[in-house]
Motif scaffolding. Structure first.
Motif, PDB file in Angstrom:
ATOM      1  N   UNK A 471       0.829  -1.202   0.000  1.00  0.00           N
ATOM      2  CA  UNK A 471       0.000   0.000   0.000  1.00  0.00           C
ATOM      3  C   UNK A 471       0.872   1.263   0.000  1.00  0.00           C
ATOM      4  N   UNK A 472       2.009   1.208   0.692  1.00  0.00           N
ATOM      5  CA  UNK A 472       2.954   2.324   0.671  1.00  0.00           C
ATOM      6  C   UNK A 472       3.520   2.492  -0.741  1.00  0.00           C
ATOM      7  N   UNK A 473       3.889   1.381  -1.356  1.00  0.00           N
ATOM      8  CA  UNK A 473       4.450   1.430  -2.704  1.00  0.00           C
ATOM      9  C   UNK A 473       3.408   1.891  -3.717  1.00  0.00           C
ATOM     10  N   UNK A 474       2.145   1.492  -3.515  1.00  0.00           N
ATOM     11  CA  UNK A 474       1.077   1.947  -4.409  1.00  0.00           C
ATOM     12  C   UNK A 474       0.950   3.461  -4.341  1.00  0.00           C
ATOM     13  N   UNK A 475       1.055   4.012  -3.113  1.00  0.00           N
ATOM     14  CA  UNK A 475       1.004   5.465  -2.960  1.00  0.00           C
ATOM     15  C   UNK A 475       2.177   6.122  -3.669  1.00  0.00           C
ATOM     16  N   UNK A 476       3.357   5.488  -3.613  1.00  0.00           N
ATOM     17  CA  UNK A 476       4.529   6.036  -4.292  1.00  0.00           C
ATOM     18  C   UNK A 476       4.332   6.058  -5.798  1.00  0.00           C
ATOM     19  N   UNK A 516      18.669   0.627  -5.369  1.00  0.00           N
ATOM     20  CA  UNK A 516      17.963  -0.483  -6.013  1.00  0.00           C
ATOM     21  C   UNK A 516      16.629   0.024  -6.539  1.00  0.00           C
ATOM     22  N   UNK A 517      16.098  -0.744  -7.501  1.00  0.00           N
ATOM     23  CA  UNK A 517      14.834  -0.349  -8.113  1.00  0.00           C
ATOM     24  C   UNK A 517      13.667  -0.598  -7.150  1.00  0.00           C
ATOM     25  N   UNK A 518      12.604   0.174  -7.353  1.00  0.00           N
ATOM     26  CA  UNK A 518      11.408   0.043  -6.531  1.00  0.00           C
ATOM     27  C   UNK A 518      10.871  -1.377  -6.588  1.00  0.00           C
ATOM     28  N   UNK A 519      10.871  -2.013  -7.755  1.00  0.00           N
ATOM     29  CA  UNK A 519      10.395  -3.397  -7.871  1.00  0.00           C
ATOM     30  C   UNK A 519      11.149  -4.297  -6.899  1.00  0.00           C
ATOM     31  N   UNK A 520      12.475  -4.178  -6.867  1.00  0.00           N
ATOM     32  CA  UNK A 520      13.282  -4.988  -5.964  1.00  0.00           C
ATOM     33  C   UNK A 520      13.000  -4.642  -4.501  1.00  0.00           C
ATOM     34  N   UNK A 521      12.837  -3.349  -4.238  1.00  0.00           N
ATOM     35  CA  UNK A 521      12.596  -2.936  -2.859  1.00  0.00           C
ATOM     36  C   UNK A 521      11.383  -3.607  -2.267  1.00  0.00           C
ATOM     37  N   UNK A 522      10.287  -3.717  -3.037  1.00  0.00           N
ATOM     38  CA  UNK A 522       9.078  -4.377  -2.546  1.00  0.00           C
ATOM     39  C   UNK A 522       9.253  -5.887  -2.520  1.00  0.00           C
ATOM     40  N   UNK A 523       9.830  -6.442  -3.579  1.00  0.00           N
ATOM     41  CA  UNK A 523       9.986  -7.894  -3.651  1.00  0.00           C
ATOM     42  C   UNK A 523      10.892  -8.419  -2.553  1.00  0.00           C
ATOM     43  N   UNK A 524      11.922  -7.645  -2.194  1.00  0.00           N
ATOM     44  CA  UNK A 524      12.851  -8.052  -1.150  1.00  0.00           C
ATOM     45  C   UNK A 524      12.455  -7.516   0.224  1.00  0.00           C
ATOM     46  N   UNK A 525      11.399  -6.723   0.282  1.00  0.00           N
ATOM     47  CA  UNK A 525      10.880  -6.163   1.523  1.00  0.00           C
ATOM     48  C   UNK A 525      11.932  -5.345   2.265  1.00  0.00           C
ATOM     49  N   UNK A 526      12.548  -4.421   1.550  1.00  0.00           N
ATOM     50  CA  UNK A 526      13.577  -3.575   2.141  1.00  0.00           C
ATOM     51  C   UNK A 526      12.936  -2.489   3.017  1.00  0.00           C
ATOM     52  N   UNK A 527      13.224  -2.542   4.294  1.00  0.00           N
ATOM     53  CA  UNK A 527      12.607  -1.601   5.224  1.00  0.00           C
ATOM     54  C   UNK A 527      12.992  -0.147   4.941  1.00  0.00           C
ATOM     55  N   UNK A 528      14.283   0.094   4.734  1.00  0.00           N
ATOM     56  CA  UNK A 528      14.709   1.484   4.575  1.00  0.00           C
ATOM     57  C   UNK A 528      14.186   2.077   3.276  1.00  0.00           C
ATOM     58  N   UNK A 529      13.973   1.249   2.257  1.00  0.00           N
ATOM     59  CA  UNK A 529      13.381   1.747   1.014  1.00  0.00           C
ATOM     60  C   UNK A 529      11.951   2.204   1.272  1.00  0.00           C
ATOM     61  N   UNK A 530      11.201   1.431   2.050  1.00  0.00           N
ATOM     62  CA  UNK A 530       9.830   1.799   2.382  1.00  0.00           C
ATOM     63  C   UNK A 530       9.796   3.124   3.151  1.00  0.00           C
ATOM     64  N   UNK A 531      10.737   3.295   4.087  1.00  0.00           N
ATOM     65  CA  UNK A 531      10.799   4.544   4.854  1.00  0.00           C
ATOM     66  C   UNK A 531      11.081   5.718   3.922  1.00  0.00           C
ATOM     67  N   UNK A 532      12.028   5.536   3.005  1.00  0.00           N
ATOM     68  CA  UNK A 532      12.384   6.647   2.108  1.00  0.00           C
ATOM     69  C   UNK A 532      11.237   7.001   1.159  1.00  0.00           C
ATOM     70  N   UNK A 533      10.476   6.004   0.736  1.00  0.00           N
ATOM     71  CA  UNK A 533       9.311   6.305  -0.108  1.00  0.00           C
ATOM     72  C   UNK A 533       8.288   7.125   0.670  1.00  0.00           C
ATOM     73  N   UNK A 534       8.052   6.731   1.925  1.00  0.00           N
ATOM     74  CA  UNK A 534       7.099   7.469   2.756  1.00  0.00           C
ATOM     75  C   UNK A 534       7.554   8.920   2.946  1.00  0.00           C
ATOM     76  N   UNK A 535       8.836   9.083   3.172  1.00  0.00           N
ATOM     77  CA  UNK A 535       9.361  10.442   3.345  1.00  0.00           C
ATOM     78  C   UNK A 535       9.154  11.264   2.078  1.00  0.00           C
ATOM     79  N   UNK A 536       9.364  10.619   0.929  1.00  0.00           N
ATOM     80  CA  UNK A 536       9.302  11.349  -0.332  1.00  0.00           C
ATOM     81  C   UNK A 536       7.892  11.840  -0.644  1.00  0.00           C
ATOM     82  N   UNK A 542       0.318   9.873   2.392  1.00  0.00           N
ATOM     83  CA  UNK A 542       0.279   8.412   2.484  1.00  0.00           C
ATOM     84  C   UNK A 542      -0.912   7.937   3.296  1.00  0.00           C
ATOM     85  N   UNK A 543      -1.149   8.562   4.440  1.00  0.00           N
ATOM     86  CA  UNK A 543      -2.277   8.165   5.286  1.00  0.00           C
ATOM     87  C   UNK A 543      -3.587   8.318   4.528  1.00  0.00           C
ATOM     88  N   UNK A 544      -3.781   9.450   3.878  1.00  0.00           N
ATOM     89  CA  UNK A 544      -5.011   9.659   3.111  1.00  0.00           C
ATOM     90  C   UNK A 544      -5.153   8.614   2.005  1.00  0.00           C
TER      91      UNK A 544
END
Length: 820
Positions: A471-476, A516-536, A542-544
């Protein structure tokens, strides 16, 4: 002559007075007597029955248990038993039997009190339907009036059918169909003559003559019934004596449930009572047909129970439940052991048993049936001592290291034979939805409804962990990112002036790969990538955005921990969110009742769910379209990324291959044979490993599994290698988590559930464009080799710059199956 004339005169006078009195009483009570319509529409209080979508009985609810039958469905010997015992002249009298009345009159003269007896079947029916059982003249006269009206308005067969379906037989059973089920667990057609006679004798005193509460009185009453049948020549002498000699063997039986789904049954009960009220729900003969498939529900139940046992076994054996005698003490007598075991309950897959004898590598146990069973070494070797969540004792060397004679233990039957068992400590849940309309395909809320009625599938709000990342990645993707966008997979150190500490979210495992690419970030479940997407994209944005998936805005934390799954959700809420990706962007409303049918087989409720469809057309009924909350293109791109979580990427031949967190799905031959590559999923694990999740889907089925302790303070822990077990049988070792704990449960369920699911390739929606990109940089590539792949983009978002055509030897990918 004078005396005779006086007697005749008095008799005539009494007859006249009696007749006038009777006529007067009739007109006095006329308005209180049932009408003709009431006589023809006697409502049998019939319990509510709950069925699966394919017609299997799940549960029965109601104060009265009844199985209505037509007269032709009732065996003739049973009918004969009632007629011989209750009313031999039923087909010859007019509702009141003068001979029976005369017998009752002489009893009145002899005792001075109104005695039982003398009532015909018609009068008994009148009393059962409309009157009380008090022994008064008023009740007896009203009973006669109603009986006469019944005989005038109904046929003899109609009266007999009502009687056999209405009267009480004790133990809440009303009617012969229910009595057969309650006392013998049989269809009425399968009863023996002795069993029919037993049932026919019950109406005289159902609470004190039934074979459960008083078998000796029941035997005596059965003998009376058989004697009357023999006297009436409806059975011969051999049948009579054989039936007399048949032992009294009976026990209470539940409803003839063919599928266990207690959590679903309780959901239905609560919903129907809320909709119709208790009286109508429990006593009107409603049939409630759910959306759940029998096959898929069984698969879900088995997946929950099997995987909880597997978790429990790899964490160690907690010991016997009780000790009946010590090794140096005299064993209990066999009868005492069996009686004790009869008081213990079978729970889930486990059966209580007492250890009788232990050899070097086997244990002989006794169950309540009185049968001894041998547990082989293969069923004992797992049982290292449980120390705590992260530590197990040494592997046992002999059976005596595990069990001793005199201990109360539990056993379960597996495909590999008998196995020592214990009731699992953690809980688990499975929920499965059909994403096109939200109908539930299966729901299991825990290991056993008998020990906990708490339905974790729909009630337990637990932190979602990495299950929230799609859902975070969908928002991104909605806010300018693409599957090829590079995000820096590097440690984060954020100082918080308020708390005076730094927030350091970490990957699991603690490995970082740089950009790394967004596809890899989700597939590998990279925590820090998810945090950086939320920040961006921003927390508020994101909440909305996440509320589009049905999540409650008040339960979504407005801080960066949201990107790692600090929000608490039920498995049902998570599955509903994933259904949006599976159905092309539509938010469906989960439901579990398809229709409700009354006792006349008329549909009084039919679900009309909003459907995910473009356009919505159905030739049979009007269809409401579910709201589209994200674009079809966005849903497809997330599906693509989650597909990589299963299948990974890169080239193993060129040492650039990598696994996604759901790679274990590839090992399931059943799933791959059914779904091919058209299956996706995402793991989830929370801080301190207190919750483990897996959610995944095909085009026609989405399911979520969860496992954790009800005690929020307890973690799932970790395990070490068990040297007793062959490598191919070795349980998962190391830290528990989504991939190791929840995913196997999901695989076990889906391997069966997919046999009934719609599985179609995920179609590329219109509007997406495809471009070949460089795997390392995400830029356009002219290479057609292992360094590139085709990627999907929304119009106008594809990269415009080409990478240097010179291949790169840099290997930035890791192959570590401990990721979650």
């Amino acid at each position: 002559m004078k005396i005779l004339k006086w007697v005749l005169g008095v008799t005539v006078a009494l007859l006249v007075v009696g007749s006038v009195t009777v006529v007067g009483l009739y007109y006095y009570w006329k308005d209180d007597l049932p009408s003709v319509a009431e006589l023809r529409e006697v409502r049998l209080q019939t319990p509510m029955q709950v069925y699966s979508a394919d017609g299997e009985l799940i549960a029965q609810f109601g104060e009265i248990r009844r199985i209505p039958l037509k007269l032709e469905e009732i065996p003739q010997p049973l009918i004969n038993a009632f007629l011989a015992t209750e009313d031999q002249r039923f087909y010859h009298h007019f509702g009141i039997d003068p001979i029976g009345v005369g017998r009752a009159f002489f009893l009145l003269i002899a005792t001075g009190e109104i005695q039982g007896g003398g009532s015909t079947i018609t009068q008994q029916l009148a009393r059962n339907v409309y009157l009380s059982f008090e022994q008064t003249w008023t009740r007896k006269i009203k009973e006669a009036f109603i009986a006469l009206r019944m005989e005038r308005e109904l046929t003899k067969d109609e009266i007999l059918e009502l009687y056999l379906n209405k009267i009480a037989f004790g133990q809440r059973a009303h009617g012969v169909g229910a009595a057969a089920q309650v006392y013998y667990g049989k269809d009425i057609q399968d009863l023996s003559l002795a069993q029919m006679a037993m049932i026919a004798g019950l109406p005289k005193a159902p609470s004190t003559m039934n074979p459960i509460t008083n078998p000796e009185r029941a035997r005596e009453r059965r003998a009376v019934v058989l004697g009357r049948m023999f006297a009436e020549n409806v059975i011969n002498e051999r049948e009579y004596r054989d039936a007399l000699a048949e032992p009294i063997e009976t026990r209470l039986h539940g409803a003839e449930v063919t599928m266990q789904a207690p959590y679903l049954a309780e959901m239905v009960r609560a919903e129907v009572v809320a909709r119709y009220g208790e009286d109508f729900a429990y006593n009107s003969g409603l049939k409630v047909y759910t959306t759940v498939s029998g096959k898929q529900q069984r698969a879900a139940q088995k997946a929950v129970q099997e995987n909880l046992h597997q978790y429990d076994e790899r964490h160690g054996y907690r010991g016997a439940e009780a000790v009946l005698w010590q090794p140096n003490e005299t064993p209990w007598p066999m009868d005492q052991i069996i009686d004790y075991l009869g008081q213990q309950s079978s729970i889930g897959m486990t059966v209580p048993a007492v250890v009788m004898r232990v050899t070097e590598q086997t244990a002989v146990v006794l169950t309540a049936s009185g049968q001894p069973h041998e547990i082989p070494w293969e069923g004992l070797a797992w049982a290292r001592a449980y120390m705590h969540a992260d530590r197990q004792g040494p592997a046992p060397k002999v059976a005596g290291d595990v069990v001793q004679a005199g201990q109360l233990v539990r056993i379960r039957t597996t495909e590999n034979g008998l196995r020592l068992a214990q009731i699992p400590e953690p809980s688990a849940a499975v929920i499965a939805l059909r994403p096109h309309d939200g109908s539930m395909a299966a729901v299991v809320g825990g290991y056993s409804f008998a020990i906990s009625q708490y339905n974790r599938a729909i009630q337990a709000k637990r932190q979602s962990g990495s299950n929230i990342k799609p859902f975070i990645y969908s928002a991104a993707l909605e806010n300018g990112f693409t599957l090829a966008t590079l995000v820096n997979d590097a440690p984060i150190n954020q100082w918080n002036p308020g708390s005076g500490i730094a927030w350091r979210p970490r990957n699991s495992p603690d490995v970082y790969e740089g950009p790394i690419r967004v596809r890899q970030g989700l597939a590998k479940s990279k925590n820090v990538v998810s945090v950086r997407l939320l920040r961006a994209i921003g927390i508020d944005t994101t909440v909305d955005y996440l509320t589009r998936f049905g999540f409650n805005i008040d339960e979504l934390p407005r801080n960066e921990s949201l990107s790692l799954g600090s929000a608490s959700m039920t498995p049902l809420e998570v599955a509903r969110g994933y259904a949006v990706f599976a159905n092309g962007g539509y938010l469906i409303d989960p439901y579990f009742i398809d229709r409700v049918v009354d006792d006349n087989d008329q549909v009084i409720y039919q679900a009309q769910p909003a459907v995910a469809c473009v356009p919505c057309e159905d030739g049979t009924r009007e269809v409401v379209q579910a709201p589209q909350v994200i674009t079809e293109q966005n849903a497809y791109l997330i599906t693509e990324a989650l597909n990589s979580a299963v299948w990974g990427g890169g080239s193993w031949q060129h040492r650039t291959g990598w696994n996604g967190t759901a790679w274990r799905i590839q090992r399931s031959k059943q799933i791959i044979d059914l779904a091919g590559r058209n299956i996706v999923g995402k793991t989830g694990t929370t801080n301190d490993i207190k919750d483990a999740w897996f959610s995944g889907y095909v085009s026609g089925l989405v399911s979520t599994t969860w496992i954790g302790f009800d005690n929020l303070e307890r973690a799932l822990g970790s395990t070490t290698f068990n040297e007793n077990l062959p490598r191919e049988e070795q349980p998962i070792t190391g830290a528990e988590g989504g991939a190791k704990t929840a995913l196997p449960m999901w695989i076990d369920f889906m391997a069966v559930a997919l046999e009934e699911a719609t599985i179609e390739p995920f179609q590329v929606p219109p509007g997406l464009v495809m471009a070949r990109i460089d795997l390392e940089t995400g830029k356009l590539s002219r290479n057609n080799d292992h360094t590139s792949r085709f990627e999907y983009f929304l119009p106008g978002t594809a990269p415009t710059e080409y990478v240097d055509s010179k291949p790169s030897n840099r290997n930035i990918f890791s192959d570590d199956d401990s990721i979650f």
